[in-house]
Design a protein around this motif. Structure first.
Motif, PDB file in Angstrom:
ATOM      1  N   TYR A  15     -73.517   3.199  24.253  1.00  0.00           N
ATOM      2  CA  TYR A  15     -73.044   3.586  22.999  1.00  0.00           C
ATOM      3  C   TYR A  15     -71.715   3.935  22.728  1.00  0.00           C
ATOM      4  CZ  TYR A  15     -73.906   6.035  18.399  1.00  0.00           C
ATOM      5  OH  TYR A  15     -74.061   6.443  17.056  1.00  0.00           O
TER       6      TYR A  15
ATOM      7  N   GLN B   6     -76.667   1.428  13.358  1.00  0.00           N
ATOM      8  CA  GLN B   6     -77.386   2.572  13.939  1.00  0.00           C
ATOM      9  C   GLN B   6     -78.839   1.837  14.341  1.00  0.00           C
ATOM     10  OE1 GLN B   6     -78.267   6.492  11.623  1.00  0.00           O
ATOM     11  NE2 GLN B   6     -80.182   5.831  11.476  1.00  0.00           N
TER      12      GLN B   6
ATOM     13  N   TRP C 280     -81.680   1.098  22.397  1.00  0.00           N
ATOM     14  CA  TRP C 280     -82.309   1.964  23.170  1.00  0.00           C
ATOM     15  C   TRP C 280     -83.823   1.715  23.600  1.00  0.00           C
ATOM     16  CZ3 TRP C 280     -85.456   6.136  20.832  1.00  0.00           C
ATOM     17  CH2 TRP C 280     -85.610   7.275  21.704  1.00  0.00           C
TER      18      TRP C 280
ATOM     19  N   ASP D  96     -73.264  10.776  15.800  1.00  0.00           N
ATOM     20  CA  ASP D  96     -74.235  11.332  16.863  1.00  0.00           C
ATOM     21  C   ASP D  96     -75.601  10.772  17.026  1.00  0.00           C
ATOM     22  OD1 ASP D  96     -75.218  12.887  18.791  1.00  0.00           O
ATOM     23  OD2 ASP D  96     -75.466  14.837  17.521  1.00  0.00           O
ATOM     24  N   PHE D  97     -76.089  10.075  18.020  1.00  0.00           N
ATOM     25  CA  PHE D  97     -77.312   9.287  18.070  1.00  0.00           C
ATOM     26  C   PHE D  97     -78.450  10.107  18.343  1.00  0.00           C
ATOM     27  CE2 PHE D  97     -80.122   5.998  19.850  1.00  0.00           C
ATOM     28  CZ  PHE D  97     -80.122   5.213  18.825  1.00  0.00           C
ATOM     29  N   GLU D  98     -78.068  11.307  18.891  1.00  0.00           N
ATOM     30  CA  GLU D  98     -79.200  12.402  19.223  1.00  0.00           C
ATOM     31  C   GLU D  98     -80.472  12.453  18.067  1.00  0.00           C
ATOM     32  OE1 GLU D  98     -80.935  13.482  22.060  1.00  0.00           O
ATOM     33  OE2 GLU D  98     -79.251  12.088  23.063  1.00  0.00           O
TER      34      GLU D  98
ATOM     35  N   VAL E   8     -81.045  10.444  15.563  1.00  0.00           N
ATOM     36  CA  VAL E   8     -81.749   9.346  15.374  1.00  0.00           C
ATOM     37  C   VAL E   8     -82.970   9.192  16.416  1.00  0.00           C
ATOM     38  CG1 VAL E   8     -81.546   6.604  15.433  1.00  0.00           C
ATOM     39  CG2 VAL E   8     -79.554   8.341  14.616  1.00  0.00           C
ATOM     40  N   LYS E   9     -82.505   9.563  17.703  1.00  0.00           N
ATOM     41  CA  LYS E   9     -83.759   9.470  18.696  1.00  0.00           C
ATOM     42  C   LYS E   9     -84.730  10.233  18.252  1.00  0.00           C
ATOM     43  CE  LYS E   9     -80.965   8.682  23.131  1.00  0.00           C
ATOM     44  NZ  LYS E   9     -80.491   9.338  23.948  1.00  0.00           N
TER      45      LYS E   9
ATOM     46  N   LYS F 289     -85.434  11.532  15.395  1.00  0.00           N
ATOM     47  CA  LYS F 289     -86.063  11.114  14.073  1.00  0.00           C
ATOM     48  C   LYS F 289     -87.276   9.976  14.478  1.00  0.00           C
ATOM     49  CE  LYS F 289     -84.182   9.422  10.288  1.00  0.00           C
ATOM     50  NZ  LYS F 289     -83.162   9.144   9.531  1.00  0.00           N
ATOM     51  N   LEU F 290     -86.726   9.074  15.382  1.00  0.00           N
ATOM     52  CA  LEU F 290     -87.538   7.909  15.726  1.00  0.00           C
ATOM     53  C   LEU F 290     -88.883   8.390  16.570  1.00  0.00           C
ATOM     54  CD1 LEU F 290     -86.864   4.969  15.228  1.00  0.00           C
ATOM     55  CD2 LEU F 290     -86.223   4.747  17.885  1.00  0.00           C
TER      56      LEU F 290
END
Lengths: 162, 184
Positions: free
Chosen positions: A9, A36, A43, B22-24, B26-27, B29-30
């Motif tokens: 990322y 995103q 991922w 920040d991707f955390e 998103v994870k 939420k997913l």
């Protein structure tokens, strides 16, 4: 996998974002959403990465396919680069010229067909033709001809506005 | 101007600051979204079963004549929802790891199937649905007050026009997508 993903990322976000930005005529909000979306797919599919190609090529494949999916739904929307303020005296003349050329480039890229747009964005990013052919699935010879043709088209459009 | 200049202008953009989001969140939420989807599917399934059981109970003991009308209405709605859910699943299941050309070919095939659906299956379903409505109208006319009957007729007419507008809009959008993909 989490640490591996975090590294990917960090290393690849910028180039994915830039390609998305080119695809959506410089609309930063849409490009961020698209980027995103790309990393959500990265991922989800990371365990399927077989190392047959480089991770960069693999991510570009996901990026261009995601762009293709996304742009379909939003084809009719018009995207614009943020305007530079005319009365801002701090903006140097050179910067204005650069911004105008960039704006013209985005407009010209939008005029290309979908595949052409993707190919030229990959070329602009400096990817070798062999890698572009791996991402798009076209033969190397085909890509060479295609790149030559799109380069001419884009140069003509940016130079003369046609 | 040469292409090199264009490429330089393009690459100079990379000098611009892009902050890494920040991707955390998103994870997380997913993961919540996936859980939510499973719960929704479960609730929908249970609701469907309850509705079907209730419908047969009412039809069997009270209004036998409505059985056909209601069967047609519910049958069409269930079929339509099932087709739509399957179709969306198929779009999601197109392998994102394919090369661009293969991915595009799969997209074209998907939208061609959607075209068949729009011009062959949906009109048939709409006709069947309207037959069901007309059968039900007979019973509404017979058992409901005049005022309420007209209310049902008018609200059906309005909702049908609105529904038709949205179906048409979606079909036109998908045809446009297919055309663009095939032109490329």
């Amino acid at each position: 996998m989490s640490q591996q993903f975090t590294n990917i990322y960090k290393d690849h976000y910028d180039k994915v974002y830039r390609l998305c930005l080119g695809y959506v005529n410089g609309d930063e909000t849409v490009a961020k959403d698209l980027a995103q979306e790309v990393f959500i797919k990265v991922w989800e599919h990371l365990d399927q990465f077989k190392q047959k190609s480089s991770i960069g090529t693999w991510i570009y494949r996901i990026t261009v396919n995601t762009c293709l999916l996304f742009i379909r739904k939003n084809k009719k929307r018009s995207y614009n680069l943020p305007e530079t303020q005319e009365d801002d005296h701090n903006v140097e003349e050179e910067e204005k010229v650069h911004q105008n050329r960039l704006k013209q480039m985005y407009a010209c890229i939008q005029q290309l067909k979908e595949t052409e747009r993707i190919v030229i964005l990959l070329v602009l990013e400096g990817l070798p033709q062999k890698e572009i052919s791996e991402i798009t699935g076209h033969s190397h010879q085909n890509i060479r001809v295609m790149v030559h043709r799109i380069k001419e088209k884009l140069t003509k459009c940016v130079s003369h506005g046609i | 101007m040469e292409f090199k200049d264009i490429q330089n202008t393009w690459q100079q953009q990379s000098g611009q600051e892009t902050t890494l989001p920040d991707f955390e969140p998103v994870k997380q939420k997913l993961q919540k979204l996936r859980k939510g989807q499973r719960i929704t599917q479960l609730i929908l399934g249970i609701t469907g079963i309850v509705l079907i059981v209730f419908f047969f109970y009412i039809s069997a003991y009270k209004y036998n004549g409505t059985l056909l009308g209601m069967s047609l209405l519910i049958g069409v709605i269930v079929t339509r929802v099932w087709i739509e859910v399957r179709s969306r699943q198929k779009l999601r299941n197109i392998n994102i790891l394919l090369s661009l050309e293969d991915f595009k070919a799969q997209l074209i095939s998907y939208y061609e199937k959607r075209k068949t659906l729009a011009f062959r299956i949906i009109p048939i379903l709409l006709i069947i649905y309207n037959i069901g409505v007309f059968i039900m109208m007979y019973y509404f006319y017979k058992y409901l007050s005049r005022g309420f009957f007209y209310y049902v007729v008018i609200s059906y007419g309005v909702s049908f026009i609105i529904l038709f507008y949205f179906i048409r809009k979606q079909v036109l959008e998908e045809l446009f997508i297919l055309k663009t993909l095939q032109e490329d």
